[in-house]
Design an enzyme around this catalytic site. Structure first.
Site, mmCIF file in Angstrom:
data_model
loop_
_atom_site.group_PDB
_atom_site.id
_atom_site.type_symbol
_atom_site.label_atom_id
_atom_site.label_comp_id
_atom_site.label_asym_id
_atom_site.label_seq_id
_atom_site.Cartn_x
_atom_site.Cartn_y
_atom_site.Cartn_z
ATOM 1 N N ASP A 49 2.416 1.761 10.588
ATOM 2 C CA ASP A 49 1.571 1.872 9.400
ATOM 3 C C ASP A 49 1.515 0.489 8.749
ATOM 4 O OD1 ASP A 49 0.444 2.202 6.925
ATOM 5 O OD2 ASP A 49 1.515 4.055 6.437
ATOM 6 N N PHE A 56 6.695 5.586 2.859
ATOM 7 C CA PHE A 56 5.491 5.913 2.083
ATOM 8 C C PHE A 56 4.280 5.795 2.995
ATOM 9 C CE2 PHE A 56 1.685 5.289 -0.347
ATOM 10 C CZ PHE A 56 1.787 6.288 -1.292
ATOM 11 N N LYS A 61 -6.541 -0.401 2.922
ATOM 12 C CA LYS A 61 -6.429 -1.339 1.808
ATOM 13 C C LYS A 61 -7.274 -2.612 1.982
ATOM 14 C CE LYS A 61 -2.450 0.569 -0.379
ATOM 15 N NZ LYS A 61 -1.249 1.181 0.117
HETATM 16 C C1 PLP Z 1 -1.179 2.659 0.327
HETATM 17 C C2 PLP Z 1 -0.512 3.096 1.574
HETATM 18 C C3 PLP Z 1 -0.938 4.258 2.253
HETATM 19 C C4 PLP Z 1 -1.980 5.207 1.697
HETATM 20 O O1 PLP Z 1 -3.209 4.625 1.464
HETATM 21 P P1 PLP Z 1 -4.267 5.366 0.494
HETATM 22 O O2 PLP Z 1 -5.523 4.574 0.666
HETATM 23 O O3 PLP Z 1 -3.707 5.295 -0.883
HETATM 24 O O4 PLP Z 1 -4.389 6.767 0.963
HETATM 25 C C5 PLP Z 1 -0.324 4.567 3.454
HETATM 26 N N1 PLP Z 1 0.647 3.797 3.958
HETATM 27 C C6 PLP Z 1 1.080 2.687 3.340
HETATM 28 C C7 PLP Z 1 2.151 1.855 3.957
HETATM 29 C C8 PLP Z 1 0.531 2.304 2.118
HETATM 30 O O5 PLP Z 1 0.979 1.221 1.484
#
Ligand code: PLP
Length: 404
Positions: A227, A142, A256
């Site tokens: 990520d 994700f 985040k």
């Molecule tokens: C939440 C998340 C994203 C995307 O972030 P957004 O601010 O919603 O675009 C990308 N990678 C990971 C691992 C995430 O948990």
């Protein structure tokens, strides 16, 4: 004001695109680990806005920084310098040991920006023939919701009827280093991966996986892009999840919790080579690096360190995990977690995780199901031992409850 003045749920359903299925609670206030609904009921927030509110709701110091900055200057665009961006760069580079920083807004934008940057690096530094760059990604990943990103998702819900998608991505299983070795070609520019797959259900790879991954990437001149949008900034009990295996990514993505939930702020962090290929005019964002975002992120990083939230995540995460493991319920298939990134996977026969989340709501805990059978538990990093015990008592009661 009473909640009956407007039916929030019905009004959302009437006007809003129905791309979410929220638990039936309307929140109007938050403080630390707690949120309150419009009727004044209090809940322990065990989702933390998917880890964006790691510092706790409405942290007073982040709030003060935001208000102070909002009074002075909010947005200049990058057409001009502002007096917050340099300080943000300096502080995030010092905190994470990075050399170059690219400020963006959402997590997905950081991922997209990293994809563009590693491709450019591939063509201009590694010497990959134009248009041939390959990026390796993992099944059940994700990384966000943009078209570029959902194109390499393996979740049918995420992809179906959104194509056609961009080429250049190769999928391998998560946690499988030999699969990475086999997938690398001379045109591979990067391996993009989450240290722990959060949305997939808090999937922790086997010990030693990232040590092997790091070796393979280095040996083949492939950029390792981690990520850490969800795992980063203390969530797993270390500043970055990569530290659990003592490795360093070439490119790290944060988002985040970088703003403590006040504002969308994300960043691509890299060595000099990758972000160094971007020249003026080749990439940008109207809001990226704006003074309000920078001031908020600076305060969010500062309280994380000054208030010992990372150490607290390690300590309370261990307590929480131990407590979850001690629950004897035949509904539970497996309990997983690192730091305060926890999950309880239920047996399929136990029914959908959602109804357990609804039962938890009745006991004053908000948690979110993921993938049918998994309850994710990720409270703000400011939770105390007593509060962990309070939550465990209620979670145990719900998991041992008879729904039939
Ligand atoms: C939440 C998340 C994203 C995307 O972030 P957004 O601010 O919603 O675009 C990308 N990678 C990971 C691992 C995430 O948990």
């Amino acid at each position: 004001m009473s909640s009956s003045v407007i039916d929030f749920v019905a009004t959302e359903a009437r006007f809003g695109a129905q791309n979410y299925e929220p638990i039936g609670v309307v929140l109007s206030r938050g403080e630390g680990i707690w949120v309150w609904d419009t009727d004044g009921n209090r809940y322990l927030d065990c989702l933390s806005a998917y880890s964006a509110v790691s510092q706790g709701h409405c942290h007073p110091k982040i709030l003060a920084a935001m208000v102070e900055q909002a009074h002075r200057l909010t947005l200049t665009s990058r057409a001009f310098h502002n007096d917050q961006l340099a300080l943000f760069y300096e502080e995030i580079a010092a905190l994470t040991g990075s050399h170059k920083v690219l400020p963006m807004n959402s997590g997905a934008e950081a991922v997209e920006s990293a994809i563009k940057s590693v491709r450019k690096w591939g063509y201009e530094v590694k010497g990959v023939p134009d248009g041939q760059a390959e990026i390796i990604v993992c099944a059940n990943n994700f990384h966000g919701r943009t078209l570029g990103i959902v194109g390499f998702s393996t979740d049918p819900e995420t992809r179906t009827h959104f194509g056609p998608f961009a080429p250049g991505f190769k999928l391998i299983p998560f946690g499988d280093a030999p699969a990475l070795e086999a997938a690398i070609t001379p045109n591979t520019v990067a391996f993009l991966v989450e240290p722990i797959q959060g949305e997939a259900g808090v999937i922790i790879p086997p010990a030693g996986y990232f040590t092997e991954v790091r070796k393979l990437c280095t040996a083949n001149n492939v950029m390792l892009v981690l990520d850490e949008i969800q795992t980063g900034l203390g969530r797993t009990g270390k500043l970055l999840a990569e530290q659990h295996e003592g490795i360093e990514a070439d490119v790290t993505l944060l988002g985040k919790a970088l703003s403590g939930g006040f504002y969308p702020v994300s960043a691509v962090l890299s060595n000099n080579a990758v972000l160094g290929t971007l020249r003026p005019g080749q990439h940008g964002s109207t809001f990226g690096g704006n003074p309000l975002a920078c001031a908020v992120a600076r305060a969010a990083m500062r309280v994380l360190v000054e208030e010992g939230m990372i150490e607290n995540a390690a300590r309370q995460g261990a307590r929480f995990l131990e407590g979850l493991k001690a629950i004897r319920a035949n509904t539970i298939r497996e309990v997983r977690g690192r730091g305060l990134m926890l999950a309880v996977e239920l047996h399929p026969e136990a029914g959908r995780a959602r109804r357990y989340c609804e039962a938890l709501q009745g006991k004053g805990i908000l948690a979110k199901d993921t993938h049918e059978h998994t309850i994710r538990i990720a409270p703000p990093l400011v939770i105390t031992s007593d509060q962990v015990d309070w939550a465990l008592e209620r979670i145990a009661a719900v998991l041992t409850q008879d729904f039939s």
